[in-house]
Design a protein around this motif. Structure first.
Motif, PDB file in Angstrom:
ATOM      1  N   GLN A 113       0.830  -1.209   0.000  1.00 53.41           N
ATOM      2  CA  GLN A 113       0.000   0.000   0.000  1.00 53.41           C
ATOM      3  C   GLN A 113       0.860   1.253   0.000  1.00 53.41           C
ATOM      4  OE1 GLN A 113      -2.432  -0.753   3.440  1.00 53.41           O
ATOM      5  NE2 GLN A 113      -4.069  -1.717   2.228  1.00 53.41           N
ATOM      6  N   ALA A 114       1.939   1.233   0.797  1.00 52.56           N
ATOM      7  CA  ALA A 114       2.822   2.405   0.861  1.00 52.56           C
ATOM      8  C   ALA A 114       3.510   2.634  -0.479  1.00 52.56           C
ATOM      9  CB  ALA A 114       3.852   2.208   1.963  1.00 52.56           C
ATOM     10  N   LEU A 115       3.921   1.534  -1.116  1.00 55.72           N
ATOM     11  CA  LEU A 115       4.553   1.663  -2.432  1.00 55.72           C
ATOM     12  C   LEU A 115       3.561   2.209  -3.452  1.00 55.72           C
ATOM     13  CD1 LEU A 115       6.777  -1.506  -2.951  1.00 55.72           C
ATOM     14  CD2 LEU A 115       7.506   0.868  -3.217  1.00 55.72           C
ATOM     15  N   ASP A 116       2.324   1.711  -3.381  1.00 52.88           N
ATOM     16  CA  ASP A 116       1.276   2.220  -4.284  1.00 52.88           C
ATOM     17  C   ASP A 116       1.105   3.725  -4.101  1.00 52.88           C
ATOM     18  OD1 ASP A 116       0.840  -0.218  -5.344  1.00 52.88           O
ATOM     19  OD2 ASP A 116      -0.999  -0.660  -4.205  1.00 52.88           O
ATOM     20  N   LYS A 117       1.071   4.128  -2.832  1.00 56.31           N
ATOM     21  CA  LYS A 117       0.884   5.551  -2.508  1.00 56.31           C
ATOM     22  C   LYS A 117       2.018   6.387  -3.119  1.00 56.31           C
ATOM     23  CE  LYS A 117       0.163   8.179   1.778  1.00 56.31           C
ATOM     24  NZ  LYS A 117       0.174   7.987   3.250  1.00 56.31           N
ATOM     25  N   LEU A 118       3.246   5.888  -2.927  1.00 60.22           N
ATOM     26  CA  LEU A 118       4.393   6.612  -3.481  1.00 60.22           C
ATOM     27  C   LEU A 118       4.313   6.685  -4.998  1.00 60.22           C
ATOM     28  CD1 LEU A 118       7.471   5.355  -1.434  1.00 60.22           C
ATOM     29  CD2 LEU A 118       6.717   7.716  -1.683  1.00 60.22           C
ATOM     30  N   ASN A 119       3.923   5.570  -5.602  1.00 57.41           N
ATOM     31  CA  ASN A 119       3.904   5.514  -7.054  1.00 57.41           C
ATOM     32  C   ASN A 119       2.810   6.390  -7.656  1.00 57.41           C
ATOM     33  OD1 ASN A 119       6.083   3.934  -8.147  1.00 57.41           O
ATOM     34  ND2 ASN A 119       5.238   2.218  -6.987  1.00 57.41           N
ATOM     35  N   LYS A 120       1.808   6.764  -6.810  1.00 56.45           N
ATOM     36  CA  LYS A 120       0.746   7.652  -7.300  1.00 56.45           C
ATOM     37  C   LYS A 120       1.104   9.123  -7.067  1.00 56.45           C
ATOM     38  CE  LYS A 120      -2.981   4.347  -6.938  1.00 56.45           C
ATOM     39  NZ  LYS A 120      -3.623   3.606  -5.852  1.00 56.45           N
ATOM     40  N   PHE A 121       2.114   9.354  -6.282  1.00 53.79           N
ATOM     41  CA  PHE A 121       2.524  10.726  -5.955  1.00 53.79           C
ATOM     42  C   PHE A 121       2.992  11.428  -7.224  1.00 53.79           C
ATOM     43  CE2 PHE A 121       3.033  13.186  -2.178  1.00 53.79           C
ATOM     44  CZ  PHE A 121       3.912  14.193  -2.532  1.00 53.79           C
ATOM     45  N   PHE A 122       2.463  12.663  -7.453  1.00 54.79           N
ATOM     46  CA  PHE A 122       2.655  13.341  -8.725  1.00 54.79           C
ATOM     47  C   PHE A 122       4.112  13.438  -9.182  1.00 54.79           C
ATOM     48  CE2 PHE A 122       3.450  17.257 -11.149  1.00 54.79           C
ATOM     49  CZ  PHE A 122       2.695  16.960 -12.262  1.00 54.79           C
ATOM     50  N   ASP A 123       5.023  13.747  -8.255  1.00 63.98           N
ATOM     51  CA  ASP A 123       6.409  14.015  -8.651  1.00 63.98           C
ATOM     52  C   ASP A 123       7.271  12.759  -8.768  1.00 63.98           C
ATOM     53  OD1 ASP A 123       6.448  16.838  -8.976  1.00 63.98           O
ATOM     54  OD2 ASP A 123       6.089  16.972  -6.812  1.00 63.98           O
ATOM     55  N   ILE A 124       6.694  11.615  -8.459  1.00 61.73           N
ATOM     56  CA  ILE A 124       7.498  10.391  -8.435  1.00 61.73           C
ATOM     57  C   ILE A 124       7.303   9.568  -9.707  1.00 61.73           C
ATOM     58  CG2 ILE A 124       7.732   8.128  -7.290  1.00 61.73           C
ATOM     59  CD1 ILE A 124       7.468   9.535  -4.648  1.00 61.73           C
ATOM     60  N   GLU A 125       8.397   9.281 -10.349  1.00 66.13           N
ATOM     61  CA  GLU A 125       8.319   8.455 -11.560  1.00 66.13           C
ATOM     62  C   GLU A 125       8.085   6.990 -11.170  1.00 66.13           C
ATOM     63  OE1 GLU A 125      11.410   9.350 -14.421  1.00 66.13           O
ATOM     64  OE2 GLU A 125      11.250   7.325 -15.259  1.00 66.13           O
ATOM     65  N   TYR A 126       8.873   6.528 -10.199  1.00 57.95           N
ATOM     66  CA  TYR A 126       8.628   5.178  -9.664  1.00 57.95           C
ATOM     67  C   TYR A 126       9.301   5.036  -8.304  1.00 57.95           C
ATOM     68  CZ  TYR A 126      13.368   4.161 -11.361  1.00 57.95           C
ATOM     69  OH  TYR A 126      14.714   4.200 -11.589  1.00 57.95           O
ATOM     70  N   ALA A 127       8.786   4.090  -7.545  1.00 59.73           N
ATOM     71  CA  ALA A 127       9.414   3.700  -6.282  1.00 59.73           C
ATOM     72  C   ALA A 127       9.369   2.182  -6.224  1.00 59.73           C
ATOM     73  CB  ALA A 127       8.643   4.291  -5.100  1.00 59.73           C
ATOM     74  N   GLU A 128      10.468   1.586  -5.824  1.00 64.68           N
ATOM     75  CA  GLU A 128      10.483   0.118  -5.748  1.00 64.68           C
ATOM     76  C   GLU A 128      11.351  -0.340  -4.588  1.00 64.68           C
ATOM     77  OE1 GLU A 128      11.921  -1.258  -9.491  1.00 64.68           O
ATOM     78  OE2 GLU A 128      13.948  -0.488  -9.197  1.00 64.68           O
ATOM     79  N   PRO A 129      11.119  -1.550  -4.117  1.00 61.75           N
ATOM     80  CA  PRO A 129      11.946  -2.055  -3.011  1.00 61.75           C
ATOM     81  C   PRO A 129      13.394  -2.223  -3.450  1.00 61.75           C
ATOM     82  CG  PRO A 129      10.012  -3.465  -3.379  1.00 61.75           C
ATOM     83  CD  PRO A 129      10.118  -2.547  -4.551  1.00 61.75           C
ATOM     84  N   ASN A 130      14.292  -2.182  -2.514  1.00 63.14           N
ATOM     85  CA  ASN A 130      15.700  -2.467  -2.787  1.00 63.14           C
ATOM     86  C   ASN A 130      15.917  -3.970  -2.648  1.00 63.14           C
ATOM     87  OD1 ASN A 130      18.396  -2.244  -3.279  1.00 63.14           O
ATOM     88  ND2 ASN A 130      18.922  -1.459  -1.238  1.00 63.14           N
ATOM     89  N   TYR A 131      15.668  -4.672  -3.741  1.00 64.30           N
ATOM     90  CA  TYR A 131      15.736  -6.143  -3.720  1.00 64.30           C
ATOM     91  C   TYR A 131      17.134  -6.644  -3.382  1.00 64.30           C
ATOM     92  CZ  TYR A 131      11.226  -6.247  -6.162  1.00 64.30           C
ATOM     93  OH  TYR A 131       9.923  -6.097  -6.505  1.00 64.30           O
ATOM     94  N   VAL A 132      17.152  -7.775  -2.753  1.00 67.00           N
ATOM     95  CA  VAL A 132      18.417  -8.474  -2.519  1.00 67.00           C
ATOM     96  C   VAL A 132      18.534  -9.582  -3.569  1.00 67.00           C
ATOM     97  CG1 VAL A 132      19.737  -9.889  -0.922  1.00 67.00           C
ATOM     98  CG2 VAL A 132      18.302  -8.029  -0.047  1.00 67.00           C
ATOM     99  N   PHE A 133      19.580  -9.548  -4.336  1.00 67.27           N
ATOM    100  CA  PHE A 133      19.838 -10.629  -5.286  1.00 67.27           C
ATOM    101  C   PHE A 133      20.993 -11.458  -4.763  1.00 67.27           C
ATOM    102  CE2 PHE A 133      17.530  -7.634  -7.766  1.00 67.27           C
ATOM    103  CZ  PHE A 133      16.874  -8.358  -8.747  1.00 67.27           C
TER     104      PHE A 133
END
Ligand SMILES: [Ca+2]
Ligand SMILES: [Ca+2]
Ligand SMILES: [Ca+2]
Length: 477
Positions: A113-133
């Motif tokens: 939900q928090a990621l969705d919120k960030l991704n809907k924020f007008f100035d944000i192109e994208y937000a994603e978790p810092n995955y561990v590979f």
């Protein structure tokens, strides 16, 4: 003349024995990567416009999302930290990515939900978790790519938890050989064959567990070739791994204690019962104490007795289990109900049957209520994976005359059992205080369920799943 119950080898035959230098040298698999988790408390965020990052961070804070930049990445995005009140929380190993699903689906609801919120924020192109590979731990051994049973048992995932830590597996079998892809993992063993005729080494019990060959003509009038059965079993558990030579074992640093209990024409239950107790560190008359007691006992041996578990067996097994040792036994290769096969029908054991590469019960694998679970025994008459070799289990072996070492595919519940023993050793490596009851419980809970109709007569809980077993072991208190 006392009668002894002779225990035969559960060996179904050698299909394609290959000499070392002649095996097709396929390229090793490359380490594969996939998201296995995320760094807690971190995200990667990219803003639509460059140059006003501080202003946007302030705007986000007013909206209740407190992000602080750690550094800017090469593409102009920011690695950021967020505070807990931003509603984002995930743990490193928290992602259970389902087949057909994604790592994002596997995030907890609040974080999504928090990621969705960030991704809907007008100035944000994208937000994603810092995955561990992480690289799946794929060893570099020459013939790893022919060991199809390893990835199918989900072993690379298990190796992300542990590759072993010198846990000792006692292998009660034909003894040890000087196979170069095996010797680094031996600890002191013993020759328990009290009958010099069976031993073939000119004496009874002695401290040299060397396999001098088990070939010869037996009471049934059949002349058997030397099997080097113990060597093949040893290699499955702990073949020297990541040494660029030969095969890989289930445990990279697991130790093998060879207790020679099978010689010419088999071995007696009395000798085997002594070996079970000695393996567990229990005092055995006229024997020096075991300097390296085992946590796991592998018995790729047995006989179709058609009777209940002999008391001698049961008592020895109970004594070992009471010492915290897990006893893993083959269900047998009779294609019958394991209720008539000992020691598979004893209490307190993990009884292992065999499935083919396609996860159906192998034609020879015993079945029924006594079976705990299945592992791969294979079928060397088939080549379902089209690699040009019969679908057996590849491990260390010798030529019949004992003069030449090589690698060969063999099939049988004898080959399936050490896969389970090897994984149990990894479980002890991860949680040294794990009990035999916990081991059995986790092995059953963590299986891969067999396809419908694959084993209608009963292959226990399903197929050994090493990665899942280690995951559940890790979660123990
Ligand atoms: Ca001897
Ligand atoms: Ca190797
Ligand atoms: Ca094949």
């Amino acid at each position: 003349m006392k009668s002894a119950l002779l225990i035969g080898l559960l060996l179904c035959g050698v299909a394609s024995a290959q000499k070392n230098k002649e095996v097709t040298t396929k390229k090793n698999q490359h380490a594969r990567t996939q998201p296995v988790g995320v760094v807690p408390g971190q995200l990667i965020v990219k803003f639509k416009k460059k140059g006003n990052a501080n202003g946007i961070f302030k705007q986000l804070a007013k909206a209740g999302i407190n992000l602080s930049p750690i550094r800017e990445l090469g593409d102009g995005s920011f690695l950021v930290e967020f505070s807990e009140d931003s509603g984002l929380s995930v743990s490193v190993l928290g992602l259970d990515v389902k087949a057909g699903g994604s790592a994002l689906d596997a995030l907890d609801k609040k974080t999504r939900q928090a990621l969705d919120k960030l991704n809907k924020f007008f100035d944000i192109e994208y937000a994603e978790p810092n995955y561990v590979f992480k690289p799946y731990a794929v060893p570099n051994d020459q013939f790893y790519s022919l060991q199809w049973h390893m990835p199918k048992l989900n072993l690379p995932k298990a190796w992300d938890y542990t590759r072993g830590s010198n846990v000792v597996v006692a292998v009660l079998d034909t003894g040890q050989t000087k196979h170069p892809d095996l010797m680094p993992n031996y600890v002191t063993g013993f020759d328990f064959l009290s009958d010099p005729k069976m031993g073939g080494d000119g004496n009874g019990r002695d401290n040299d567990p060397t396999d001098v060959g088990d070939g010869g003509t037996c009471d049934d009038g059949i002349t058997y070739e030397n099997s080097w059965h113990g060597t093949h079993v040893d290699g499955i558990i702990a073949g020297a791994t990541n040494n660029t030579e030969g095969v890989s074992g289930v445990g990279w640093t697991t130790k093998i204690q060879n207790l020679r209990v099978l010689g010419k024409c088999g071995g007696s239950m009395a000798d085997i019962a002594d070996a079970i107790r000695w393996a567990a560190g229990i005092t055995v008359a006229n024997m020096i104490p075991n300097p390296n007691p085992a946590k796991v006992i592998n018995m790729s041996l047995g006989a179709y007795t058609g009777i209940a578990c002999p008391i001698t067996y049961q008592n020895a097994i109970n004594d070992a289990v009471a010492r915290g040792v897990t006893v893993v036994v083959a269900a047998g290769n009779d294609g019958k109900n394991a209720s008539g096969s000992s020691p598979a029908n004893c209490n307190n054991v993990i009884a292992v049957t065999a499935v083919n590469l396609n996860m159906t019960r192998a034609y020879y694998g015993n079945f029924g209520a006594n079976v705990t679970l299945a592992a791969f025994g294979g079928d060397t008459t088939r080549d379902d994976n089209n690699d040009g070799y019969g679908d057996g289990i590849l491990s260390d072996l010798w030529s019949e005359d004992g003069k030449e070492w090589y690698y060969a595919f063999m099939e049988g519940t004898s080959m399936a059992t050490p896969q389970v023993s090897g994984v149990v050793a990894l479980m002890y490596a991860l949680k040294p205080k794990i009990t035999p009851a916990q081991v059995k419980d986790i092995l059953k809970k963590s299986v891969t369920v067999l396809p419908s109709g694959a084993c209608t007569q009963g292959c226990g809980a399903g197929l050994l799943n090493a990665g899942k077993a280690l995951e559940l072991t890790k979660a123990l208190p």
